[in-house]
Design a protein around this motif. Structure first.
Motif, PDB file in Angstrom:
ATOM      1  N   ALA A 106       0.830  -1.205   0.000  1.00 48.00           N
ATOM      2  CA  ALA A 106       0.000   0.000   0.000  1.00 48.00           C
ATOM      3  C   ALA A 106       0.860   1.250   0.000  1.00 48.00           C
ATOM      4  O   ALA A 106       0.544   2.235  -0.678  1.00 48.00           O
ATOM      5  N   LEU A 107       1.959   1.225   0.743  1.00 46.23           N
ATOM      6  CA  LEU A 107       2.856   2.372   0.778  1.00 46.23           C
ATOM      7  C   LEU A 107       3.464   2.632  -0.592  1.00 46.23           C
ATOM      8  O   LEU A 107       3.622   3.783  -1.010  1.00 46.23           O
ATOM      9  N   ARG A 108       3.814   1.584  -1.290  1.00 48.59           N
ATOM     10  CA  ARG A 108       4.417   1.753  -2.602  1.00 48.59           C
ATOM     11  C   ARG A 108       3.406   2.268  -3.623  1.00 48.59           C
ATOM     12  O   ARG A 108       3.772   2.972  -4.557  1.00 48.59           O
ATOM     13  N   GLU A 109       2.143   1.933  -3.436  1.00 50.08           N
ATOM     14  CA  GLU A 109       1.113   2.379  -4.379  1.00 50.08           C
ATOM     15  C   GLU A 109       0.802   3.860  -4.184  1.00 50.08           C
ATOM     16  O   GLU A 109       0.863   4.642  -5.128  1.00 50.08           O
ATOM     17  N   ILE A 110       0.455   4.267  -2.983  1.00 51.08           N
ATOM     18  CA  ILE A 110       0.166   5.674  -2.712  1.00 51.08           C
ATOM     19  C   ILE A 110       0.245   5.927  -1.214  1.00 51.08           C
ATOM     20  O   ILE A 110      -0.317   5.172  -0.423  1.00 51.08           O
ATOM     21  N   ARG A 111       0.980   6.976  -0.834  1.00 50.38           N
ATOM     22  CA  ARG A 111       1.205   7.276   0.568  1.00 50.38           C
ATOM     23  C   ARG A 111       1.381   8.778   0.742  1.00 50.38           C
ATOM     24  O   ARG A 111       1.476   9.527  -0.243  1.00 50.38           O
ATOM     25  N   VAL A 112       1.434   9.202   1.985  1.00 51.02           N
ATOM     26  CA  VAL A 112       1.722  10.597   2.307  1.00 51.02           C
ATOM     27  C   VAL A 112       3.226  10.760   2.472  1.00 51.02           C
ATOM     28  O   VAL A 112       3.873   9.964   3.144  1.00 51.02           O
ATOM     29  N   CYS A 113       3.760  11.797   1.855  1.00 50.21           N
ATOM     30  CA  CYS A 113       5.152  12.200   2.083  1.00 50.21           C
ATOM     31  C   CYS A 113       5.093  13.593   2.689  1.00 50.21           C
ATOM     32  O   CYS A 113       5.124  14.599   1.982  1.00 50.21           O
ATOM     33  N   TYR A 114       4.899  13.639   4.004  1.00 52.68           N
ATOM     34  CA  TYR A 114       4.779  14.880   4.783  1.00 52.68           C
ATOM     35  C   TYR A 114       3.453  15.579   4.497  1.00 52.68           C
ATOM     36  O   TYR A 114       2.537  15.533   5.302  1.00 52.68           O
ATOM     37  N   ASP A 115       3.311  16.255   3.350  1.00 46.44           N
ATOM     38  CA  ASP A 115       2.047  16.927   3.062  1.00 46.44           C
ATOM     39  C   ASP A 115       1.645  16.799   1.600  1.00 46.44           C
ATOM     40  O   ASP A 115       0.814  17.550   1.102  1.00 46.44           O
ATOM     41  N   HIS A 116       2.257  15.842   0.896  1.00 47.72           N
ATOM     42  CA  HIS A 116       1.912  15.616  -0.498  1.00 47.72           C
ATOM     43  C   HIS A 116       1.901  14.119  -0.774  1.00 47.72           C
ATOM     44  O   HIS A 116       2.273  13.318   0.066  1.00 47.72           O
ATOM     45  N   MET A 117       1.445  13.744  -1.957  1.00 44.41           N
ATOM     46  CA  MET A 117       1.331  12.331  -2.331  1.00 44.41           C
ATOM     47  C   MET A 117       2.657  11.778  -2.830  1.00 44.41           C
ATOM     48  O   MET A 117       3.414  12.475  -3.505  1.00 44.41           O
ATOM     49  N   ALA A 118       2.890  10.523  -2.521  1.00 43.59           N
ATOM     50  CA  ALA A 118       4.056   9.812  -3.025  1.00 43.59           C
ATOM     51  C   ALA A 118       3.617   8.405  -3.422  1.00 43.59           C
ATOM     52  O   ALA A 118       2.478   8.005  -3.193  1.00 43.59           O
ATOM     53  N   GLY A 119       4.529   7.667  -4.033  1.00 42.88           N
ATOM     54  CA  GLY A 119       4.220   6.314  -4.465  1.00 42.88           C
ATOM     55  C   GLY A 119       3.968   6.240  -5.965  1.00 42.88           C
ATOM     56  O   GLY A 119       4.041   7.250  -6.693  1.00 42.88           O
ATOM     57  N   ALA A 120       3.651   5.044  -6.445  1.00 43.29           N
ATOM     58  CA  ALA A 120       3.499   4.811  -7.884  1.00 43.29           C
ATOM     59  C   ALA A 120       2.439   5.707  -8.505  1.00 43.29           C
ATOM     60  O   ALA A 120       2.619   6.249  -9.603  1.00 43.29           O
ATOM     61  N   ARG A 121       1.307   5.873  -7.808  1.00 47.10           N
ATOM     62  CA  ARG A 121       0.240   6.688  -8.383  1.00 47.10           C
ATOM     63  C   ARG A 121       0.649   8.170  -8.438  1.00 47.10           C
ATOM     64  O   ARG A 121       0.317   8.872  -9.386  1.00 47.10           O
ATOM     65  N   ALA A 122       1.370   8.644  -7.427  1.00 51.36           N
ATOM     66  CA  ALA A 122       1.823  10.029  -7.436  1.00 51.36           C
ATOM     67  C   ALA A 122       2.825  10.269  -8.555  1.00 51.36           C
ATOM     68  O   ALA A 122       2.816  11.336  -9.188  1.00 51.36           O
ATOM     69  N   VAL A 123       3.695   9.311  -8.815  1.00 56.62           N
ATOM     70  CA  VAL A 123       4.641   9.431  -9.923  1.00 56.62           C
ATOM     71  C   VAL A 123       3.893   9.474 -11.253  1.00 56.62           C
ATOM     72  O   VAL A 123       4.235  10.255 -12.150  1.00 56.62           O
ATOM     73  N   ALA A 124       2.847   8.652 -11.391  1.00 60.14           N
ATOM     74  CA  ALA A 124       2.043   8.649 -12.618  1.00 60.14           C
ATOM     75  C   ALA A 124       1.349   9.999 -12.818  1.00 60.14           C
ATOM     76  O   ALA A 124       1.239  10.489 -13.953  1.00 60.14           O
ATOM     77  N   ILE A 125       0.880  10.616 -11.735  1.00 59.43           N
ATOM     78  CA  ILE A 125       0.261  11.936 -11.825  1.00 59.43           C
ATOM     79  C   ILE A 125       1.283  12.967 -12.304  1.00 59.43           C
ATOM     80  O   ILE A 125       0.998  13.787 -13.181  1.00 59.43           O
TER      81      ILE A 125
END
Length: 226
Positions: A106-125
């Motif tokens: 779940a962390l690798r898919e989408i997670r919080v990085c302080y106050d923004h999105m991180a993870g595979a879905r955030a990279v795709a965005i």
């Protein structure tokens, strides 16, 4: 003593396993209590208090008082960026836990990085925004285009104000799990806030992973086609 910043103290503070666990827990963007952070780090409350005092003194975290209670948060975006960068370096060099936890996927898919999105879905965005000409990306320099500003306004995200003393509008943050960039800075934070307000994403009571709702999956797929 040589000239320039002394990184040894900061490195020693972050390098302690208990303090590293505390700092990583604070990447959730929440402000846990000392007792909650002791539980996250697997240490006694008295031991956690000593670690929290050292981190506070060094300017890496700050205590937030509410009544008789104290809660702790990272001192700022630059601390979160340094921790995420170190996580990426550790992953790239193979320094991983031998027993991954159940939330790792779940962390690798989408997670919080302080106050923004991180993870595979955030990279795709991030990739979608760049490919459609909504962001200009030159190595680490990222900025919204006029078309990008209109696009974000259409999502209900006016561009945050910028200027002296304010955080950068956009920043490319290297994702530790994808080893590619996701969107950070004031605009990245505003995007996460919008996704939470629209119930596209939900945050669990604990942890950094985010839950993508069915409505959110459709909305993000439409807004950020790959």
């Amino acid at each position: 003593m040589k000239d320039g910043p002394d990184i040894s103290r900061i490195a020693a503070l972050i390098g302690d396993p208990a303090r590293a666990s505390i700092l990583t827990a604070l990447l959730s963007g929440r402000a846990p209590s000392a007792g909650e952070l002791a539980c996250e780090a697997g240490i006694a409350p008295a031991t956690a208090s000593g670690h929290l005092a050292q981190l506070t003194e060094a300017g890496l975290i700050w205590p937030r008082k509410q009544g008789r209670h104290r809660y702790f948060a990272l001192a700022g975006d630059e601390v979160a960026s340094a921790l995420e960068t170190l996580s990426g370096l550790a992953a790239a060099k193979g320094h991983l836990r031998s027993r991954p936890g159940p939330r790792d996927a779940a962390l690798r898919e989408i997670r919080v990085c302080y106050d923004h999105m991180a993870g595979a879905r955030a990279v795709a965005i991030f990739d979608s925004l760049a490919a459609r000409g909504y962001l200009t990306v030159t190595r680490e320099d990222v900025a919204p285009t006029d078309r990008g500003a209109a696009f974000f306004a259409g999502l209900g995200i006016p561009l945050p104000r910028t200027g002296p003393g304010r955080r950068p509008l956009c920043r490319a943050c290297l994702d530790w799990s994808e080893r590619r960039s996701h969107l950070a800075g004031a605009l990245g934070a505003a995007l996460l806030t919008r996704c939470l307000e629209a119930d596209w994403l939900r945050r669990p009571a604990r942890g950094r992973h985010l839950h993508l709702t069915p409505a959110g999956a459709q909305a993000l797929a439409e807004a950020f086609p790959t």
